[in-house]
Design a protein around this motif. Structure first.
Motif, mmCIF file in Angstrom:
data_model
loop_
_atom_site.group_PDB
_atom_site.id
_atom_site.type_symbol
_atom_site.label_atom_id
_atom_site.label_comp_id
_atom_site.label_asym_id
_atom_site.label_seq_id
_atom_site.Cartn_x
_atom_site.Cartn_y
_atom_site.Cartn_z
ATOM 1 N N ARG A 176 63.220 60.410 23.060
ATOM 2 C CA ARG A 176 63.250 59.042 22.539
ATOM 3 C C ARG A 176 62.472 58.970 21.231
ATOM 4 O O ARG A 176 62.951 58.341 20.262
ATOM 5 C CB ARG A 176 62.628 58.095 23.571
ATOM 6 N N GLU A 177 61.350 59.633 21.161
ATOM 7 C CA GLU A 177 60.516 59.603 19.948
ATOM 8 C C GLU A 177 61.298 60.171 18.764
ATOM 9 O O GLU A 177 61.283 59.612 17.674
ATOM 10 C CB GLU A 177 59.229 60.419 20.179
ATOM 11 N N TYR A 178 62.009 61.266 18.998
ATOM 12 C CA TYR A 178 62.784 61.886 17.912
ATOM 13 C C TYR A 178 63.866 60.924 17.411
ATOM 14 O O TYR A 178 64.035 60.708 16.212
ATOM 15 C CB TYR A 178 63.438 63.179 18.415
ATOM 16 N N CYS A 179 64.584 60.320 18.353
ATOM 17 C CA CYS A 179 65.679 59.399 17.967
ATOM 18 C C CYS A 179 65.153 58.207 17.191
ATOM 19 O O CYS A 179 65.767 57.752 16.227
ATOM 20 C CB CYS A 179 66.399 58.919 19.217
ATOM 21 N N GLU A 180 63.997 57.708 17.583
ATOM 22 C CA GLU A 180 63.452 56.498 16.940
ATOM 23 C C GLU A 180 62.794 56.801 15.602
ATOM 24 O O GLU A 180 62.609 55.919 14.782
ATOM 25 C CB GLU A 180 62.457 55.826 17.884
ATOM 26 N N ALA A 181 62.462 58.082 15.354
ATOM 27 C CA ALA A 181 61.752 58.427 14.112
ATOM 28 C C ALA A 181 62.679 59.025 13.061
ATOM 29 O O ALA A 181 62.296 59.175 11.897
ATOM 30 C CB ALA A 181 60.648 59.430 14.419
ATOM 31 N N ARG A 182 63.938 59.332 13.425
ATOM 32 C CA ARG A 182 64.844 60.031 12.506
ATOM 33 C C ARG A 182 65.214 59.130 11.328
ATOM 34 O O ARG A 182 65.885 58.118 11.483
ATOM 35 C CB ARG A 182 66.087 60.439 13.301
ATOM 36 N N GLN A 183 64.755 59.533 10.107
ATOM 37 C CA GLN A 183 64.985 58.734 8.908
ATOM 38 C C GLN A 183 66.440 58.875 8.465
ATOM 39 O O GLN A 183 66.891 59.984 8.157
ATOM 40 C CB GLN A 183 64.065 59.199 7.770
ATOM 41 N N ARG A 184 67.181 57.744 8.460
ATOM 42 C CA ARG A 184 68.554 57.821 7.994
ATOM 43 C C ARG A 184 68.908 56.596 7.175
ATOM 44 O O ARG A 184 68.329 56.337 6.140
ATOM 45 C CB ARG A 184 69.515 58.017 9.171
ATOM 46 N N ALA A 185 69.845 55.804 7.652
ATOM 47 C CA ALA A 185 70.401 54.712 6.847
ATOM 48 C C ALA A 185 69.446 53.529 6.749
ATOM 49 O O ALA A 185 68.450 53.449 7.464
ATOM 50 C CB ALA A 185 71.716 54.260 7.476
ATOM 51 N N GLY A 186 69.835 52.618 5.837
ATOM 52 C CA GLY A 186 68.966 51.463 5.677
ATOM 53 C C GLY A 186 69.669 50.190 5.266
ATOM 54 O O GLY A 186 69.065 49.135 5.203
ATOM 55 N N MET A 187 70.973 50.278 4.933
ATOM 56 C CA MET A 187 71.662 49.100 4.391
ATOM 57 C C MET A 187 72.712 48.612 5.377
ATOM 58 O O MET A 187 73.578 49.383 5.790
ATOM 59 C CB MET A 187 72.329 49.455 3.057
ATOM 60 N N LEU A 188 72.625 47.324 5.775
ATOM 61 C CA LEU A 188 73.559 46.757 6.753
ATOM 62 C C LEU A 188 74.530 45.792 6.088
ATOM 63 O O LEU A 188 74.120 44.913 5.316
ATOM 64 C CB LEU A 188 72.787 46.023 7.847
#
Ligand code: FAS
Ligand code: PHB
Length: 395
Positions: free
Chosen positions: A40-52
């Protein structure tokens, strides 16, 4: 001996596609289980997208995961396009009546995981030996070993392959048609403790290369630099990164605000579309079926869009016994995916510099001049960037 259980939808992958699908299914009273091979920590920390896109914001609200987004998301009227020493604003709100919102994928994943756990819904993190079988029967099986080492076999009505580009699901679809383009450059991305010196995103085409000025909050900047495709991250010190960013965004009397770099990574650029997105009782969603270069800010939005369409299709199939939406799922998604794939290719090829190619250089600057001076051209960009043909929850 494996522990046997049963649910309606087995979901592989706890990224935006899998988590949004599980959440939307639960709103329709359809049970699912999400199996994720990372923590869970890995999934929540993975830096990816930012524009919705506007449609993604509406969907997260409708899914009951919009509270923090409404409190912390940064609503933007448009973006800036910068080239030849000029910076032009493209105002989506004025052009198409839609805005976009900056809210990190990490936060969406946290919000959706929190919503699933609040509903005591089953999500297995750190699973191993994940496999899928029987997708051409009406009782496919999702098998895995849980974090405690216990083997499980879950009999489902349907499997959703939401396991990203490197997952196990896409290879289970026979006779796939695959369309792919790799680009001769990549993005070096940083996260920095620096208050952005711009109010909205800046896409800059500089002779040294493309750069994107994004953000995560009033105190955190997210910036990207075009680098060669096989670039070594070690070749980029913090000082070198800031110097290059200052060069590619610099205008008289204006500069990039600098700060401590807290995350650094390189992302390859590719366009990838695979179809069909269904085989028997297996449905693909998100990066498992398609990848876009991030210059159009589409990847995350496409994944959420697939989840919205799939939730409606599975509800019709499993609750009402009507297969029509499920039969049309792949075609419906691929129409939207190809539109987004073209737009992402359009933005990527307009903004990224190919050294030693004066024709391409002139064509790109002509396109940028047109898009920033013609109302119809700017309207088309605004329509695509802010979300063309976005699916609606419950639609
Ligand atoms: P994801 O890849 O997010 O999620 C798939 C999940 O499945 C992962 O958690 C993975 O661990 C899990 N999984 C994989 N194999 C499994 C297995 N065998 N068993 C169980 N679980 C398994 N998009 C943008 O719009 N803007 C960007 O700037 C941007 N930057 C990106 C940077 C990087 C490095 C990458 C890789 C992608 C980027 N994207 C960006 C695109 C990205 O946001 C995706 O479109 C989005 O994560 C897609 O969501 P999912 O389809 O859920 O796939
Ligand atoms: C981001 O904020 O990470 C971002 C925004 C827009 C893009 C790509 C990435 O096109």
């Amino acid at each position: 001996m494996a522990v046997s259980s049963r649910t309606r939808v087995g979901i592989v992958g706890a990224g935006p596609a899998g988590l949004m699908l599980a959440q939307l299914l639960s709103l329709r009273g359809i049970d699912s289980i999400v199996i994720e091979n990372r923590s869970r920590e890995y999934c929540e920390a993975r830096q990816r997208a930012g524009m919705l896109e506007a449609g993604t914001v509406a969907a997260l609200r409708a899914a009951g995961a919009g509270k923090r987004l409404d409190a912390e998301g940064l609503e933007h009227d448009g973006i800036y396009l910068q080239f030849s020493g000029e910076r032009h604003h493209v105002n989506f709100r004025e052009l198409v009546g839609r805005t976009v919102t900056v809210y990190a994928q990490t936060e969406i994943v946290k919000d959706l995981i929190a919503a699933r756990l609040a509903a005591a819904a089953p999500i297995e993190f750190s699973a191993s030996q994940v496999s899928v079988s029987g997708v051409t029967t009406d009782a496919p099986v999702l098998s895995y070993v849980d974090a405690a080492g216990v083997a499980h076999e879950v009999t489902c009505d349907v499997i959703a392959g939401c396991d990203g580009f490197h997952g196990i699901s896409r290879p289970l679809v026979p006779g796939l048609s695959v369309y792919e383009r790799s680009y001769p450059y990549a993005w070096l991305g940083i996260l920095a403790d620096a208050a952005p010196s711009t109010d909205e995103l800046i896409y800059s085409r500089h002779e040294s290369g493309f750069a994107l000025y994004s953000m995560r909050s009033p105190d955190v900047s997210r910036l990207y630099l075009q680098v060669p495709a096989e670039e070594d991250l070690q070749a980029w010190s913090d000082d070198r990164i800031w110097a290059e960013l200052q060069k590619r965004f610099g205008l008289p009397g204006w500069s990039v605000s600098e700060g401590r770099i807290t995350d650094k990574s390189i992302t390859p650029m590719r366009s990838f579309v695979a179809g069909p997105m269904r085989h028997g009782r297996l449905f693909l969603a998100g990066d498992a079926a398609h990848i876009v270069p991030p210059c159009g800010a589409k990847g995350l939005n496409l994944a959420v869009g697939d989840a919205i369409v799939l939730a409606s299709a599975l509800s019709a199939l499993l609750v009402e016994g009507s297969p029509a939406l499920a039969d049309d799922y792949s075609d419906a998604c691929l129409r939207r995916v190809w539109r987004a794939t073209h737009f992402s290719y359009f933005m990527t090829s307009m903004m990224h510099v190919l050294p030693g190619d004066p024709f391409d250089d002139a064509i790109q600057r002509a396109q940028l001049r047109y898009v920033t001076s013609s109302h119809p051209a700017a309207t088309s960009l605004a329509e695509n960037y802010s979300g063309y043909d976005s699916p609606v929850v419950g639609g």
